[in-house]
Design a protein around this motif. Structure first.
Motif, PDB file in Angstrom:
ATOM      1  N   PRO A 229      53.394  12.669  -1.540  1.00 16.53           N
ATOM      2  CA  PRO A 229      53.983  11.647  -0.678  1.00 16.53           C
ATOM      3  C   PRO A 229      53.629  11.917   0.785  1.00 16.53           C
ATOM      4  O   PRO A 229      53.608  13.075   1.225  1.00 16.53           O
ATOM      5  CB  PRO A 229      55.495  11.812  -0.889  1.00 16.53           C
ATOM      6  CG  PRO A 229      55.647  12.666  -2.103  1.00 16.53           C
ATOM      7  CD  PRO A 229      54.419  13.504  -2.200  1.00 16.53           C
ATOM      8  N   LEU A 230      53.350  10.842   1.519  1.00 17.10           N
ATOM      9  CA  LEU A 230      53.085  10.954   2.959  1.00 17.10           C
ATOM     10  C   LEU A 230      54.188  10.237   3.711  1.00 17.10           C
ATOM     11  O   LEU A 230      54.422   9.059   3.464  1.00 17.10           O
ATOM     12  CB  LEU A 230      51.766  10.270   3.326  1.00 17.10           C
ATOM     13  CG  LEU A 230      50.467  10.827   2.784  1.00 17.10           C
ATOM     14  CD1 LEU A 230      49.311   9.957   3.265  1.00 17.10           C
ATOM     15  CD2 LEU A 230      50.274  12.256   3.235  1.00 17.10           C
ATOM     16  N   ALA A 231      54.834  10.932   4.647  1.00 16.22           N
ATOM     17  CA  ALA A 231      55.798  10.258   5.529  1.00 16.22           C
ATOM     18  C   ALA A 231      55.146  10.188   6.909  1.00 16.22           C
ATOM     19  O   ALA A 231      54.218   9.409   7.113  1.00 16.22           O
ATOM     20  CB  ALA A 231      57.124  10.991   5.499  1.00 16.22           C
ATOM     21  N   GLY A 232      55.581  11.020   7.863  1.00 18.98           N
ATOM     22  CA  GLY A 232      54.971  10.983   9.193  1.00 18.98           C
ATOM     23  C   GLY A 232      53.647  11.728   9.265  1.00 18.98           C
ATOM     24  O   GLY A 232      52.908  11.613  10.250  1.00 18.98           O
ATOM     25  N   CYS A 233      53.347  12.533   8.265  1.00 17.40           N
ATOM     26  CA  CYS A 233      52.090  13.303   8.151  1.00 17.40           C
ATOM     27  C   CYS A 233      51.966  14.462   9.147  1.00 17.40           C
ATOM     28  O   CYS A 233      50.905  15.065   9.265  1.00 17.40           O
ATOM     29  CB  CYS A 233      50.851  12.425   8.312  1.00 17.40           C
ATOM     30  SG  CYS A 233      50.720  11.189   7.043  1.00 17.40           S
TER      31      CYS A 233
END
Ligand SMILES: Cc1cc2nc3c(=O)[nH]c(=O)nc-3n(C[C@H](O)[C@H](O)[C@H](O)COP(=O)(O)OP(=O)(O)OC[C@H]3O[C@@H](n4cnc5c(N)ncnc54)[C@H](O)[C@@H]3O)c2cc1C
Length: 252
Positions: free
Chosen positions: A10-14
């Motif tokens: 999963p990618l959020a703000g990276c």
């Protein structure tokens, strides 16, 4: 997609993922971008519980009147994370899932006795934050699950937060403490053990009426700091004791 097409990262703000990509320490090559999922970004009251969506950024938490009123130490921690750019992208869920013992929001969630809402295609489960981590960078989060939100029950008492790093901005914590002075004091430390640590023995000493000097001795035996590139075990032990004394004095 996590269930049927995994494994996916999963990618959020990276802001953590990109660092790992650049260092070449991320073996996985397939990703799932969460950024557009506004349903995971809400900060709201659900009855008496403050619910912070996993995708809430530090900037959103700093600006949130609900966070500032109900859990001001979460806003304090957010203000000291990275700099403005990282605060605009970095998320609460990313800080938790990244599972670094130096994550600045983690002692806050430990003393708040927060509950994590974990969701998968198979359903939802609620897990006490204080039983989420199982070891250094390990947690009970499954690869088909997302952190959806963090729930914070009402918290009585004076809240206190202090981060000790090389600078006020863009510095990873050498030691970070969150504490609450309520009927029974709660104290948690980051960067002094493989996971964020609730200081149950130190808390018990304070409840039993120990002096702050005695409680400090208990703390110094309870934590397991290490020498690393950011600091030494000796420095971390000394500063942790200083922070405990300061918490006690400033919330008297
Ligand atoms: C310059 C710089 C300064 C920094 N300073 C600090 C600091 O002072 N204090 C601090 O604590 N951190 C700091 N960080 C680390 C980072 O910004 C935080 O940990 C941030 O909260 C990560 O969030 P993110 O949304 O960017 O996570 P991402 O990088 O997108 O993801 C991090 C990890 O969490 C997983 N993940 C993300 N969201 C979810 C979710 N909802 N469910 C399940 N898994 C998920 C990802 O798969 C990945 O493994 C810094 C980083 C940089 C680059």
């Amino acid at each position: 997609m996590l269930r049927d097409e995994g494994p996916l990262v999963p990618l959020a703000g990276c802001t953590d993922v990109y660092v790992n990509l650049n260092f070449g320490t991320l073996p996985q090559k397939r990703f799932l971008n969460l950024w557009a999922l506004d349903a995971l970004r809400k900060i709201e009251m659900r009855g008496r519980v403050l619910s912070v969506g996993a995708l809430a950024t530090y900037t959103e938490m700093i600006r949130s009147p609900l966070v500032r009123r109900r859990l001001p130490i979460l806003a304090s921690a957010s203000r000291e994370i990275g700099g403005a750019q990282v605060q605009n992208r970095g998320t609460l869920g990313g800080n938790i899932a990244n599972a670094s013992p130096a994550g600045d929001t983690l002692p806050v969630l430990a003393v708040a006795e927060a509950v994590l809402v974990l969701e998968s295609a198979g359903g939802m489960r609620r897990v006490p934050f204080n039983s989420f981590y199982t070891g250094y960078r390990r947690s009970i989060l499954r690869s088909d699950e997302l952190i959806a939100a963090v729930e914070v029950p009402p918290l009585a008492g004076r809240q206190w937060f202090r981060k000790v790093g090389t600078r006020a901005a863009q510095a990873i914590s050498k030691v970070v403490m969150a504490a609450v002075r309520g009927q029974a004091p709660r104290v948690a430390l980051g960067s002094v053990a493989p996971t964020v640590l609730r200081l149950t023995q130190t808390e018990a000493a304070l409840v039993a009426g120990a002096s702050i000097e005695e409680a400090r001795e208990v703390l110094e035996h309870e934590i397991k700091p290490i020498d690393d590139i950011r600091s030494t075990a000796e420095y971390r032990r000394r500063v942790s004791g200083n922070l405990l004394e300061r918490f006690w004095r400033e919330t008297a």
